[in-house]
Motif scaffolding. Structure first.
Motif, PDB file in Angstrom:
ATOM      1  N   MET A  66     -11.938   6.779  15.714  1.00 35.75           N
ATOM      2  CA  MET A  66     -13.199   6.690  14.987  1.00 35.75           C
ATOM      3  C   MET A  66     -13.301   5.356  14.259  1.00 35.75           C
ATOM      4  SD  MET A  66     -13.629  10.537  13.399  1.00 35.75           S
ATOM      5  CE  MET A  66     -15.147  10.029  12.570  1.00 35.75           C
ATOM      6  N   ALA A  67     -12.187   4.921  13.673  1.00 38.70           N
ATOM      7  CA  ALA A  67     -12.186   3.636  12.969  1.00 38.70           C
ATOM      8  C   ALA A  67     -12.474   2.494  13.936  1.00 38.70           C
ATOM      9  CB  ALA A  67     -10.836   3.431  12.288  1.00 38.70           C
ATOM     10  N   ALA A  68     -11.915   2.567  15.157  1.00 33.55           N
ATOM     11  CA  ALA A  68     -12.149   1.520  16.152  1.00 33.55           C
ATOM     12  C   ALA A  68     -13.614   1.490  16.570  1.00 33.55           C
ATOM     13  CB  ALA A  68     -11.252   1.747  17.363  1.00 33.55           C
ATOM     14  N   ALA A  69     -14.234   2.659  16.688  1.00 35.73           N
ATOM     15  CA  ALA A  69     -15.639   2.713  17.067  1.00 35.73           C
ATOM     16  C   ALA A  69     -16.516   2.053  16.013  1.00 35.73           C
ATOM     17  CB  ALA A  69     -16.056   4.170  17.281  1.00 35.73           C
ATOM     18  N   ILE A  70     -16.203   2.310  14.750  1.00 34.96           N
ATOM     19  CA  ILE A  70     -16.975   1.698  13.661  1.00 34.96           C
ATOM     20  C   ILE A  70     -16.723   0.193  13.612  1.00 34.96           C
ATOM     21  CG2 ILE A  70     -17.289   1.619  11.161  1.00 34.96           C
ATOM     22  CD1 ILE A  70     -16.537   4.612  11.130  1.00 34.96           C
ATOM     23  N   ALA A  71     -15.461  -0.203  13.769  1.00 33.74           N
ATOM     24  CA  ALA A  71     -15.109  -1.625  13.702  1.00 33.74           C
ATOM     25  C   ALA A  71     -15.760  -2.422  14.813  1.00 33.74           C
ATOM     26  CB  ALA A  71     -13.591  -1.784  13.767  1.00 33.74           C
ATOM     27  N   SER A  72     -16.017  -1.776  15.961  1.00 33.51           N
ATOM     28  CA  SER A  72     -16.609  -2.489  17.094  1.00 33.51           C
ATOM     29  C   SER A  72     -18.044  -2.924  16.824  1.00 33.51           C
ATOM     30  CB  SER A  72     -16.555  -1.617  18.348  1.00 33.51           C
ATOM     31  OG  SER A  72     -17.365  -0.457  18.200  1.00 33.51           O
TER      32      SER A  72
END
Length: 413
Positions: free
Chosen positions: A382-388
């Motif tokens: 989830m953090a990676a999706a937001i960071a993208s």
């Protein structure tokens, strides 16, 4: 005994006593002397001793790196964020990088696809998290180098027939490739001993906007909540003593806000009640720029003196920037290898090294105490999706010290 002889003996005795008094007075002054000699000795840039001492000193200052170990990309990778010094896997990786760098023969610039093909085989990847001059990285690895390059990450691959290939990656995306004398079998033996944990590079995922070599882990280990405090022993006396300055000097005054100002000629030291300490040598030019490694070691000695003097948390390198007349060296705090940031993105300690000494510094003295309660983190996916959502963003973990007293670990971009 004649009176004339007695007078002569008395005169000799008076001369001896006078010289003894002068000697004792000068010795007393030397022991309690101001920072003109002693403080400036602490802040002076001195050449590194070299060898193991040089490597050890640099290693103690570098921030915890990210690592990625690949036996076979189809079988899986093992990634770790902020691997602290002393970690068994990191300790096995560093000598291999050192041997490779010591025998490196530059091939030339390389494309991303060349590096990625190498990382698809048995390989080791080391993200320093900060761009550094290669001479500093070499000193950390216990080696010397003839190459002049800025390095953010390094990789060892086994694409060569018998020997490993070294890649040095800069902070702006530049990649350089080197043949080495390190046996490829040494890299393979280490990678085969490491179990994969589902980690991936960002370029292997759907999160294309992220910086391509961001290490994405499947699970984040529990990180404690942290209590932020002003060091219990923070005081002007402790700081002045730690900096080899006369703690009893009368050349001082207090500003309305409570900041204590200590002066000596052009030099000024300010000690704030909230933990901020600043120094200005008053010198505009100290004779040109020296070496990056010397500047880092000088700033490191200062960092150790400041934190050790008031029992603050240790400081680790965040940046090392070359300027026309010197170097700007920034440090940050870490908790178990994880960095602590400030909302204004300022360094915990900023040091300007100019010419033969330290011209200025600003330090925020803090102590960070881990607590039993763990921080609650979003799942990494989830953090990676937001960071993208942030082009070229790099996903990592960290604490943010906004002065609330209790800090929670969180994902940062």
């Amino acid at each position: 005994m004649s009176k004339k002889l007695v007078d002569r003996l008395q005169n000799v005795a008076l001369v001896v006593l006078t010289l003894s008094a002068v000697f004792l007075l000068l010795s007393f002054f030397h022991l309690r002397g101001g920072w003109t000699a002693r403080f400036q000795t602490l802040l002076a840039v001195r050449p590194a001793a070299g060898g193991q001492e040089e490597a050890s000193g640099v290693g103690e200052l570098l921030a915890a790196p990210h690592i990625m170990v690949t036996s076979d990309s189809e079988y899986g990778r093992c990634g770790r964020l902020y691997t602290p010094a002393g970690d068994a896997l990191l300790e096995q990786m560093l000598p291999l990088f050192g041997e490779a760098l010591g025998s490196a023969d530059q091939v030339g610039a390389a494309a991303d696809q060349t590096l990625r093909a190498g990382l698809g085989r048995s390989s080791l990847y080391l993200d320093l998290t900060v761009e550094l001059p290669l001479e500093v990285v070499a000193a950390w690895l216990g080696e010397r180098t003839v190459f002049d390059r800025a390095v953010r990450a390094m990789a060892l691959t086994t694409e060569g027939r018998d020997t490993a290939v070294l890649y040095l990656c800069g902070g702006e995306g530049e990649i350089f490739r080197y043949f080495t004398a390190l046996p490829a079998s040494a890299v393979e033996a280490l990678t085969e001993s490491v179990s994969p944990n589902g980690s991936l590079f960002a370029y292997e995922t759907n999160y294309a906007p992220l910086a391509p070599y961001t290490v994405l882990v499947r699970e984040a280990e529990g990180l404690p909540q942290v209590r932020s405090e002003l060091p219990a022993t923070y005081s002007s006396y402790r700081l002045l003593t730690a900096l080899d300055f006369n703690a009893h000097t009368n050349s001082r005054y207090a500003e309305p806000g409570g900041t204590e100002v200590v002066m000596d000629g052009r030099r000024t030291l300010r000690i704030g009640p909230e933990g901020t300490v600043t120094y200005d040598s008053g010198e505009e030019d100290a004779g040109g720029r020296g070496g990056a490694l010397e500047a880092l070691r000088a700033a490191g000695r200062l960092a150790a003196a400041l934190t050790g003097g008031v029992d603050a948390s240790p400081l680790y390198l965040r940046r090392l920037e070359a300027r026309e007349d010197g170097y700007l060296v920034g440090f940050q705090y870490q908790v178990e290898g994880v960095p602590v940031r400030f909302p204004d993105e300022a360094d915990a300690l900023t040091v300007l090294v100019r010419g033969a000494g330290i011209a200025e510094f600003t330090c925020r003295c803090r102590t960070y105490v881990p607590e039993e309660e763990a921080s609650v983190l979003l799942p990494p996916i989830m953090a990676a999706a937001i960071a993208s959502l942030y082009p070229e963003g790099e996903l990592s973990l960290g604490y943010v010290d906004s002065g609330s007293g209790r800090l929670h670990a969180d994902w940062l971009v």
